[in-house]
Design an enzyme around this catalytic site. Structure first.
Site, PDB file in Angstrom:
ATOM      1  N   HIS A 216       0.841  -1.199   0.000  1.00  0.00           N
ATOM      2  CA  HIS A 216       0.000   0.000   0.000  1.00  0.00           C
ATOM      3  C   HIS A 216       0.871   1.242   0.000  1.00  0.00           C
ATOM      4  O   HIS A 216       2.068   1.175   0.269  1.00  0.00           O
ATOM      5  CB  HIS A 216      -0.899   0.024   1.253  1.00  0.00           C
ATOM      6  CG  HIS A 216      -0.112   0.145   2.536  1.00  0.00           C
ATOM      7  ND1 HIS A 216       0.516  -0.920   3.141  1.00  0.00           N
ATOM      8  CD2 HIS A 216       0.171   1.221   3.316  1.00  0.00           C
ATOM      9  CE1 HIS A 216       1.131  -0.521   4.242  1.00  0.00           C
ATOM     10  NE2 HIS A 216       0.948   0.783   4.365  1.00  0.00           N
ATOM     11  N   ASP A 218       0.768   5.091   1.995  1.00  0.00           N
ATOM     12  CA  ASP A 218       0.069   5.736   3.103  1.00  0.00           C
ATOM     13  C   ASP A 218      -0.611   6.989   2.549  1.00  0.00           C
ATOM     14  O   ASP A 218      -0.090   7.635   1.637  1.00  0.00           O
ATOM     15  CB  ASP A 218       1.047   6.102   4.223  1.00  0.00           C
ATOM     16  CG  ASP A 218       1.658   4.856   4.877  1.00  0.00           C
ATOM     17  OD1 ASP A 218       1.035   3.778   4.814  1.00  0.00           O
ATOM     18  OD2 ASP A 218       2.768   4.960   5.450  1.00  0.00           O
ATOM     19  N   HIS A 279       4.748   0.264  -0.083  1.00  0.00           N
ATOM     20  CA  HIS A 279       5.519  -0.579   0.843  1.00  0.00           C
ATOM     21  C   HIS A 279       4.646  -1.688   1.409  1.00  0.00           C
ATOM     22  O   HIS A 279       3.415  -1.670   1.276  1.00  0.00           O
ATOM     23  CB  HIS A 279       6.134   0.279   1.959  1.00  0.00           C
ATOM     24  CG  HIS A 279       5.142   1.124   2.701  1.00  0.00           C
ATOM     25  ND1 HIS A 279       4.622   2.299   2.198  1.00  0.00           N
ATOM     26  CD2 HIS A 279       4.547   0.960   3.911  1.00  0.00           C
ATOM     27  CE1 HIS A 279       3.762   2.821   3.058  1.00  0.00           C
ATOM     28  NE2 HIS A 279       3.698   2.026   4.114  1.00  0.00           N
ATOM     29  N   ARG A 289       8.007  -8.956  15.668  1.00  0.00           N
ATOM     30  CA  ARG A 289       8.405  -7.586  15.306  1.00  0.00           C
ATOM     31  C   ARG A 289       7.276  -6.618  15.638  1.00  0.00           C
ATOM     32  O   ARG A 289       6.101  -6.947  15.466  1.00  0.00           O
ATOM     33  CB  ARG A 289       8.714  -7.562  13.807  1.00  0.00           C
ATOM     34  CG  ARG A 289       8.965  -6.201  13.220  1.00  0.00           C
ATOM     35  CD  ARG A 289       9.404  -6.308  11.760  1.00  0.00           C
ATOM     36  NE  ARG A 289       9.649  -4.999  11.200  1.00  0.00           N
ATOM     37  CZ  ARG A 289       8.732  -4.265  10.576  1.00  0.00           C
ATOM     38  NH1 ARG A 289       7.514  -4.739  10.386  1.00  0.00           N
ATOM     39  NH2 ARG A 289       9.027  -3.071  10.124  1.00  0.00           N
TER      40      ARG A 289
HETATM   41  C1  LIG Z   1      -5.618   8.003   9.373  1.00  0.00           C
HETATM   42  C2  LIG Z   1      -5.541   6.800   8.859  1.00  0.00           C
HETATM   43  C3  LIG Z   1      -4.464   6.342   7.949  1.00  0.00           C
HETATM   44  C4  LIG Z   1      -4.797   4.891   7.723  1.00  0.00           C
HETATM   45  C5  LIG Z   1      -6.310   4.908   7.797  1.00  0.00           C
HETATM   46  C6  LIG Z   1      -6.516   5.708   9.069  1.00  0.00           C
HETATM   47  O1  LIG Z   1      -7.848   6.160   9.221  1.00  0.00           O
HETATM   48  C7  LIG Z   1      -6.127   4.874  10.304  1.00  0.00           C
HETATM   49  C8  LIG Z   1      -5.235   3.676   9.935  1.00  0.00           C
HETATM   50  C9  LIG Z   1      -4.200   4.001   8.857  1.00  0.00           C
HETATM   51  C10 LIG Z   1      -3.701   2.745   8.139  1.00  0.00           C
HETATM   52  C11 LIG Z   1      -2.572   1.995   8.870  1.00  0.00           C
HETATM   53  C12 LIG Z   1      -2.160   0.769   8.056  1.00  0.00           C
HETATM   54  C13 LIG Z   1      -2.011   1.060   6.554  1.00  0.00           C
HETATM   55  C14 LIG Z   1      -3.207   1.917   6.042  1.00  0.00           C
HETATM   56  C15 LIG Z   1      -3.155   2.060   4.515  1.00  0.00           C
HETATM   57  C16 LIG Z   1      -4.514   1.339   6.524  1.00  0.00           C
HETATM   58  O2  LIG Z   1      -5.263   0.591   5.946  1.00  0.00           O
HETATM   59  O3  LIG Z   1      -4.784   1.847   7.778  1.00  0.00           O
HETATM   60  C17 LIG Z   1      -3.222   3.232   6.795  1.00  0.00           C
HETATM   61  C18 LIG Z   1      -4.298   4.250   6.405  1.00  0.00           C
HETATM   62  C19 LIG Z   1      -3.842   5.254   5.350  1.00  0.00           C
HETATM   63  O4  LIG Z   1      -2.672   5.628   5.276  1.00  0.00           O
HETATM   64  O5  LIG Z   1      -4.718   5.669   4.597  1.00  0.00           O
HETATM   65  O1  LIG Z   2       5.399  -2.377   9.982  1.00  0.00           O
HETATM   66  C1  LIG Z   2       5.856  -1.819   9.001  1.00  0.00           C
HETATM   67  O2  LIG Z   2       7.045  -1.826   8.715  1.00  0.00           O
HETATM   68  C2  LIG Z   2       4.941  -1.083   8.048  1.00  0.00           C
HETATM   69  C3  LIG Z   2       3.712  -0.513   8.705  1.00  0.00           C
HETATM   70  C4  LIG Z   2       2.921   0.311   7.763  1.00  0.00           C
HETATM   71  O3  LIG Z   2       3.173   0.330   6.584  1.00  0.00           O
HETATM   72  C5  LIG Z   2       1.798   1.125   8.254  1.00  0.00           C
HETATM   73  O4  LIG Z   2       1.445   1.054   9.443  1.00  0.00           O
HETATM   74  O5  LIG Z   2       1.243   1.878   7.418  1.00  0.00           O
HETATM   75 FE   LIG Z   3       2.196   2.048   5.595  1.00  0.00          FE
END
Ligand SMILES: C=C1C[C@]23C[C@@]1(O)CC[C@H]2[C@@]12CCC[C@@](C)(C(=O)O1)[C@H]2[C@@H]3C(=O)O
Ligand SMILES: O=C(O)CCC(=O)C(=O)O
Ligand SMILES: [Fe+2]
Length: 355
Positions: A216, A218, A279, A289
């Protein structure tokens, strides 16, 4: 009180094998080769050094770098990691008590990206948005203060660092301090939105068939990632930029360094000069981890669009302005195609040739 069904959650830390629900097809695990070559070395930038901005400029297309000289106390990183391990070591039925209440993202559960994949990830996560107390008090009704104090301190340090990084990254694009004040993103960060994602990747009996966190980008402006020492996991997709065909490159923990990941909103803000980094996280057979991802985005009501001076340099705006909540809404439907859906056509040929 919200509840998550026990049936849909599986205690990963005591698993002796990887069940079908968590077995990923080889094609998705090996969509690109995993390689480590000289050209893959992730840039290490001392952000307290005099050349930080020009070093950052050099790694725009990579979308990820290690930051040293960041000023976050090593003691804080260590203590927060201990608390995060303490959190995940709670029994599953206790963690499930901290399911997010409706309208909030804070709590224990699967991150939104999970719904776009047919298999479950070999990880657990807590999302914290704002005050950690509502979540911590459900988990430790009589013993939450240390966790909350440390998380609050962590937010403060991360916000300070994020502000410094955003400034440096904008400087690296040729913006001056004056322009930054006019443009706003740094000033606006005083009321920025920030979110913490605590990730746990228990040791996995068959790491070749499981996925810790699926690929994905961010969505935020920037992610500051602290990962536990000694266990590899994070990988970034390198494609082109002189490092050969597309492949996954490891971003192993570098003691004392934090990993900085460019998010989609920074790609938009920089009119495509910075690329958000794709990533994922692999899992290990032997080690548990943990990682702590701090996401910084604009205040909820602020639209992020390409910075004016970057639009004027012979190319039009490549993206339409969006607020973070609006963009998260688009991702909730379109996931990987969200960025394309806010892309405007019309980049001039000259700009393509010159950039
Ligand atoms: C603020 C946010 C970014 C995120 C979606 C969220 O509402 C809370 C969780 C975040 C996260 C963490 C893991 C990867 C990610 C792609 C996901 O599914 O949840 C990110 C979201 C993001 O970056 O859009
Ligand atoms: O654990 C990791 O190295 C990646 C975590 C991550 O990509 C995320 O929380 O958005
Ligand atoms: Fe991420």
């Amino acid at each position: 009180m919200p509840s998550l069904s026990h049936d849909h959650y599986f205690d990963l830390s005591s698993a002796l094998h990887v069940p079908d629900s968590h077995t990923w097809p080889t094609s998705s695990l090996h969509d690109h080769p995993t390689a480590t070559g000289e050209a893959d070395a992730i840039p290490i930038i001392d952000i307290s050094g005099p050349n930080a901005a020009s070093l950052i400029a050099a790694c725009r297309s990579c979308g990820v770098f290690y930051a040293t000289g960041h000023g976050v106390p090593a003691r804080l990183l260590h203590d927060v990691e201990l608390q995060v391990r303490r959190l995940f070591s709670l029994p599953l039925h206790r963690k499930l008590l901290a399911a997010p209440c409706s309208g909030s993202v804070s709590g224990y559960g699967r991150p939104p990206l999970s719904s776009f994949f047919p298999k479950l990830m070999w990880s657990e996560g807590f999302t914290l948005s704002g005050d950690p107390l509502p979540v911590a008090s459900k988990l430790w009704p009589h013993d939450y203060s240390r966790f909350c104090e440390l998380i609050e301190e962590y937010y403060k340090e991360m916000k300070k660092l994020a502000e410094r990084l955003i400034k440096l990254m904008l400087l690296s694009l040729g913006l001056d301090e004056d322009e930054m004040d006019r443009v706003g993103p740094v000033k606006e960060l005083l009321r920025a939105t920030d979110v913490l994602q605590l990730n746990s990747y228990p040791a996995c009996p068959d790491p070749e068939r499981a996925m810790g966190m699926a690929a994905h980008t961010d969505s935020a402006l920037l992610t500051i990632l602290h990962q536990s020492d000694g266990t590899d996991g994070l990988q970034v997709l390198r494609d082109g930029e002189g490092s050969g065909p597309a492949h996954w490159a490891g971003v192993p923990p570098l003691p004392g360094a934090l990993v900085i990941i460019v998010g989609d909103l920074f790609q938009i803000l920089s009119n495509g000069r910075f690329q958000s980094s794709r990533h994922r996280a692999a899992v290990s057979r032997a080690d548990h981890r943990v990682s702590i991802a701090y996401f910084i985005g604009p205040p909820e009501d602020v639209k992020i669009g390409p910075v004016g001076s970057l639009v004027d340099q012979g190319r039009g705006p490549e993206y339409r302005p969006v607020t973070w909540p609006e963009y998260l809404g688009i991702r909730a439907h379109l996931f990987d195609s969200a960025l394309a859906s806010v892309t405007l056509c019309g980049m001039t040929e000259d700009a393509e040739k010159n950039d």
